[in-house]
Design an enzyme around this catalytic site. Sequence first.
Site, PDB file in Angstrom:
ATOM      1  N   GLU A 183      -4.104   7.675  -5.601  1.00 52.64           N
ATOM      2  CA  GLU A 183      -4.315   6.898  -6.820  1.00 52.64           C
ATOM      3  C   GLU A 183      -5.607   7.329  -7.501  1.00 52.64           C
ATOM      4  OE1 GLU A 183      -4.084   2.698  -6.050  1.00 52.64           O
ATOM      5  OE2 GLU A 183      -2.096   2.833  -5.158  1.00 52.64           O
ATOM      6  N   ARG A 240       0.847  -1.189   0.000  1.00 58.37           N
ATOM      7  CA  ARG A 240       0.000   0.000   0.000  1.00 58.37           C
ATOM      8  C   ARG A 240       0.882   1.238   0.000  1.00 58.37           C
ATOM      9  NH1 ARG A 240      -3.426  -2.744  -1.531  1.00 58.37           N
ATOM     10  NH2 ARG A 240      -5.576  -2.992  -0.811  1.00 58.37           N
ATOM     11  N   HIS A 244      -0.793   0.119 -10.039  1.00 56.26           N
ATOM     12  CA  HIS A 244      -1.529  -0.754  -9.113  1.00 56.26           C
ATOM     13  C   HIS A 244      -2.102  -1.972  -9.846  1.00 56.26           C
ATOM     14  CE1 HIS A 244      -3.878  -0.700  -5.055  1.00 56.26           C
ATOM     15  NE2 HIS A 244      -3.514  -1.934  -5.404  1.00 56.26           N
TER      16      HIS A 244
END
Length: 319
Positions: free
Chosen positions: A264, A235, A283
């Site tokens: 993000e 993360r 991601h």
Amino acid sequence: MTRLVILDPVSEDRLERFAGYVPDAWNLENAASRTPEDQLAALIGADFAISADVPVTAEMMAVPGLRAVHKWGVGYDNIDCAAARAHGVRVLRTTGSNAISVAETALGLILALNRNLIRGHAAVLEGRWPKSELGTTSMRLSGKTVGIVGLGYVGKALARLLGGFGCQILYTGRTRQDAETEAALAVRFAPLEELLARADVVSLNCALNEDTREMINARTLALMKRGALLVNVARGGIVVEADLADALTSGHLRGAASDVYMEEPVAPDNPLIGLETAVNTPHIAAVSADTFEPTVKRMIGNLLALQEGRELPETDVLV
């Protein structure tokens, strides 16, 4: 009719594919966008919701009639579990479903950094041929010390993948594994500071919580070996991005790869973007076309079990 909403906007093709696993008596819909207004609008009248990366806030948990939120994946730091408890909303996930995909991505990023594969590829596209230049910083992974921060499903999968490289593997986490597990994985427990000081490569595979938030910062980065590598597929909030950028620009770290970020989609002014020794991916570590079907079936199975009053897998229940 049961109404299921996917909160992350997806393509028509992906939504149609997902619909193939939804019971005929259910109505599947998709939020129009990631804005708070569209997210709340999508939840009106919904029984169940699925979220991958979109935050599920206290306000969203309070929408009348919402029975459950299912995480599309594992990490649940984007879901307000306290608010879910307060409003009687169940929170579920697919524990371990993406572990191999994430572990393979971590290994791929380690190799890409160690062998300067991304820099070499970019140079060739630009018409350059920096063979000698890149050779001076390219290293083998075989025989090196790798530190795994968080030996859960992903960390264990990464340890198994590293088995063929003859690496010494250190790990750290909230709890130490039993001796049998350590022996099977050929890993050794070490406190975080020792792991950082000894590892040639550090892979972050832990959850984001109050213990790990901003755990990798100027102080802990300074503990790492000069010339070490850092890979983050966990993360974004675990790493202070400005401090990592400083460690790269100063040359203290030879390279870093990030698949996750504080914000993000990643902001253009993120300090890691554009650094020659930084590899940045959007991601995608947990995303794999060949895990789509089993993961979706598992999510729908969990929601059906909840609707029908059947027992849920203990590992998939958060709230």
